[in-house]
Design a protein around this motif. Structure first.
Motif, PDB file in Angstrom:
ATOM      1  N   PRO A  63       9.597  15.509  -4.326  1.00 50.94           N
ATOM      2  CA  PRO A  63       8.438  15.815  -5.171  1.00 50.94           C
ATOM      3  C   PRO A  63       7.277  16.387  -4.358  1.00 50.94           C
ATOM      4  CG  PRO A  63       9.377  13.715  -5.805  1.00 50.94           C
ATOM      5  CD  PRO A  63      10.113  14.151  -4.574  1.00 50.94           C
ATOM      6  N   VAL A  64       6.666  17.451  -4.892  1.00 47.50           N
ATOM      7  CA  VAL A  64       5.589  18.159  -4.191  1.00 47.50           C
ATOM      8  C   VAL A  64       4.244  17.628  -4.681  1.00 47.50           C
ATOM      9  CG1 VAL A  64       4.579  20.403  -3.671  1.00 47.50           C
ATOM     10  CG2 VAL A  64       7.042  20.210  -4.076  1.00 47.50           C
ATOM     11  N   PRO A  65       3.450  17.004  -3.815  1.00 45.91           N
ATOM     12  CA  PRO A  65       2.157  16.464  -4.252  1.00 45.91           C
ATOM     13  C   PRO A  65       1.138  17.567  -4.485  1.00 45.91           C
ATOM     14  CG  PRO A  65       2.413  16.180  -1.892  1.00 45.91           C
ATOM     15  CD  PRO A  65       3.719  16.737  -2.396  1.00 45.91           C
ATOM     16  N   ALA A  66       0.107  17.247  -5.217  1.00 48.24           N
ATOM     17  CA  ALA A  66      -0.977  18.206  -5.459  1.00 48.24           C
ATOM     18  C   ALA A  66      -1.792  18.401  -4.182  1.00 48.24           C
ATOM     19  CB  ALA A  66      -1.873  17.696  -6.584  1.00 48.24           C
ATOM     20  N   VAL A 114       0.843  -1.198   0.000  1.00 49.10           N
ATOM     21  CA  VAL A 114       0.000   0.000   0.000  1.00 49.10           C
ATOM     22  C   VAL A 114       0.875   1.243   0.000  1.00 49.10           C
ATOM     23  CG1 VAL A 114      -1.641   1.331   1.388  1.00 49.10           C
ATOM     24  CG2 VAL A 114      -1.969  -1.117   1.082  1.00 49.10           C
ATOM     25  N   LEU A 115       1.931   1.209   0.800  1.00 47.15           N
ATOM     26  CA  LEU A 115       2.877   2.331   0.859  1.00 47.15           C
ATOM     27  C   LEU A 115       4.269   1.809   0.537  1.00 47.15           C
ATOM     28  CD1 LEU A 115       3.679   5.249   1.533  1.00 47.15           C
ATOM     29  CD2 LEU A 115       3.828   4.566   3.934  1.00 47.15           C
ATOM     30  N   ASP A 116       4.907   2.414  -0.431  1.00 47.91           N
ATOM     31  CA  ASP A 116       6.252   2.015  -0.812  1.00 47.91           C
ATOM     32  C   ASP A 116       7.239   2.481   0.254  1.00 47.91           C
ATOM     33  OD1 ASP A 116       8.289   1.077  -2.808  1.00 47.91           O
ATOM     34  OD2 ASP A 116       8.846   3.193  -2.674  1.00 47.91           O
ATOM     35  N   ALA A 117       8.028   1.538   0.772  1.00 40.86           N
ATOM     36  CA  ALA A 117       8.946   1.856   1.867  1.00 40.86           C
ATOM     37  C   ALA A 117      10.008   2.871   1.444  1.00 40.86           C
ATOM     38  CB  ALA A 117       9.614   0.580   2.373  1.00 40.86           C
ATOM     39  N   GLU A 118      10.480   2.796   0.220  1.00 42.60           N
ATOM     40  CA  GLU A 118      11.499   3.736  -0.238  1.00 42.60           C
ATOM     41  C   GLU A 118      10.931   5.146  -0.371  1.00 42.60           C
ATOM     42  OE1 GLU A 118      13.387   2.370  -3.764  1.00 42.60           O
ATOM     43  OE2 GLU A 118      14.246   0.582  -2.821  1.00 42.60           O
ATOM     44  N   THR A 119       9.686   5.234  -0.844  1.00 44.94           N
ATOM     45  CA  THR A 119       9.044   6.544  -0.936  1.00 44.94           C
ATOM     46  C   THR A 119       8.905   7.167   0.449  1.00 44.94           C
ATOM     47  OG1 THR A 119       7.821   5.884  -2.908  1.00 44.94           O
ATOM     48  CG2 THR A 119       6.994   7.789  -1.694  1.00 44.94           C
ATOM     49  N   ALA A 120       8.475   6.357   1.409  1.00 47.56           N
ATOM     50  CA  ALA A 120       8.345   6.864   2.782  1.00 47.56           C
ATOM     51  C   ALA A 120       9.690   7.358   3.297  1.00 47.56           C
ATOM     52  CB  ALA A 120       7.794   5.773   3.690  1.00 47.56           C
ATOM     53  N   ALA A 121      10.747   6.620   3.006  1.00 48.84           N
ATOM     54  CA  ALA A 121      12.074   7.006   3.486  1.00 48.84           C
ATOM     55  C   ALA A 121      12.572   8.273   2.813  1.00 48.84           C
ATOM     56  CB  ALA A 121      13.057   5.865   3.240  1.00 48.84           C
ATOM     57  N   ASP A 122      12.113   8.555   1.591  1.00 47.69           N
ATOM     58  CA  ASP A 122      12.530   9.780   0.898  1.00 47.69           C
ATOM     59  C   ASP A 122      11.997  11.030   1.595  1.00 47.69           C
ATOM     60  OD1 ASP A 122      13.905   8.371  -1.018  1.00 47.69           O
ATOM     61  OD2 ASP A 122      12.265   8.369  -2.465  1.00 47.69           O
ATOM     62  N   TYR A 123      10.856  10.909   2.277  1.00 48.67           N
ATOM     63  CA  TYR A 123      10.231  12.066   2.928  1.00 48.67           C
ATOM     64  C   TYR A 123      10.515  12.101   4.434  1.00 48.67           C
ATOM     65  CZ  TYR A 123       7.442  12.971  -1.288  1.00 48.67           C
ATOM     66  OH  TYR A 123       7.029  13.275  -2.572  1.00 48.67           O
TER      67      TYR A 123
END
Length: 377
Positions: A165-168, A81-90
């Motif tokens: 990356p800035v989300p909408a 559901v949530l990518d671990a690498e994406t979470a770590a990027d933020y």
């Protein structure tokens, strides 16, 4: 300062088993424990357990606050559901971190206020925040960006650290995201600066009829697979995947090329501008009040003109009562009489009458003191 701590845990995806509830009860005899929650408050002592370990084993959401200024939120989402690498990027600092278990990604966000001694109405506070978990599961990464912004606010990143990356939709947060930002004391000026490059979010929720038509078009095998996942306790994963499929490709996050330092500078400029506007508004309000007071006084003096003899008699009557409140009222009326005398160019007559008043009541120190403080000599 007395000590106060509040702990609240919620199980969202699956209820606690009887065995798990007994395990928790063995650690706390005072806590309110249900199949979906654990809540306890401490005026002394502390939780006999590690919230990090509890999040890995039992719960999907955790809220903690202490009156010395600590606010903490943790959220657990299934892998896939949530990518671990994406979470770590933020989640890149002490204010926001993440870690991975064999089945979940866990986000841990916190804010500290050295002033401390805060008292919050913690009732339903986690309930107002926990829907952000479903938003994140559905592909809305604004929560992750707020986590990164929390690290920027805490000065945990180099000024040259590039913005992720800035989300909408940063300029129009959902209610749960606003509740999260408030709880973590996220600087509104910093958030507003970040939102400048965030495109609008198409937040219009699909109607039931639109969803119904779309579901009818799904292949039977996909519907059966979703129901099986639901029955297996994988509702979050199934809902997230179906929503992403319904919504199509998510808007691509923007990359404005800003840095942590750029955002801090922009936030400071916004704060300074708000202060300037507030000072101007306060100055304008003071002038308005002064004009209103001057107009009211002129009206009062106009009504008093020609009735000075009656006014002096009222002063004498109020003084004879020997009551402090009547003394105060007499001083107000004498002040108006002096202003009227100054306007009419007859201040000498007024001064002579006040001198006579002083001589007549020289044994009334409370009255004389009021006359002195009002500069009625």
């Amino acid at each position: 300062m007395s000590e106060y701590q509040y702990y609240e845990f919620i199980a969202v995806d699956r209820p606690l088993t009887d065995t798990q509830q007994r395990e928790l009860r063995a650690l706390s005899t005072r806590a309110r424990i249900t199949p979906s929650s654990f809540v306890n408050e401490y005026q002394w002592g502390d939780l006999k357990g590690d919230p990090r370990a509890w999040m890995e084993r039992y719960f999907d959401a955790f809220l903690y606050l202490a009156n010395w200024g600590t606010h903490r939120i943790a959220l657990r989402l299934p892998l896939g559901v949530l990518d671990a690498e994406t979470a770590a990027d933020y989640c890149v600092g002490e204010s926001a971190c993440s870690w991975v278990t064999s089945t979940h990604v866990i986000l841990d966000l916190r804010a500290e206020d050295e002033d401390g001694d805060e008292w919050w109405d913690e009732q339903d506070r986690l309930a107002s925040i926990v829907p952000v978990r479903a938003e994140l599961a559905a592909g809305d990464n604004r929560l992750l960006y707020l986590a990164w912004l929390l690290c920027v606010q805490g000065r945990e990143l180099d000024d040259e650290e590039p913005e992720p990356p800035v989300p909408a939709g940063l300029g129009d947060l959902s209610g749960p995201l606003r509740a999260l930002g408030d709880f973590l004391r996220l600087d509104p000026d910093l958030l507003a600066a970040a939102a400048e490059t965030s495109p609008p979010l198409n937040a219009k929720a699909p109607s039931a009829s639109v969803l119904s038509r779309w579901v009818k078009q799904l292949p039977e095998a996909d519907k059966d697979a979703a129901l099986v996942r639901l029955l297996r306790g994988e509702a979050v994963q199934a809902r997230a995947e179906l929503l992403r499929r319904f919504q199509g490709p998510a808007p691509q996050p923007t990359s404005g090329g800003r840095t942590a330092g750029d955002l801090l500078t922009a936030a400071e400029a916004r704060w300074a501008e708000r202060q300037r506007v507030a000072r101007e508004e306060q100055a304008a309000e003071r002038k308005r009040q002064e004009r209103a007071a001057a107009a009211a006084r002129e009206k009062r003096l106009d009504e008093l003109a020609g009735r000075q003899a009656q006014a002096w008699q009222r002063v004498a009557t109020m003084i004879e009562t020997k009551k402090p409140k009547e003394y105060d009222a007499a001083i107000v009326l004498l002040t108006d009489l002096r202003a009227l005398a100054e306007r009419d160019g007859d201040i000498a007559t007024f001064d002579r009458q006040v001198w006579q008043l002083r001589q007549q009541h020289v044994r009334k120190p409370s009255l004389i003191d009021r006359l002195d403080r009002a500069a009625l000599t």
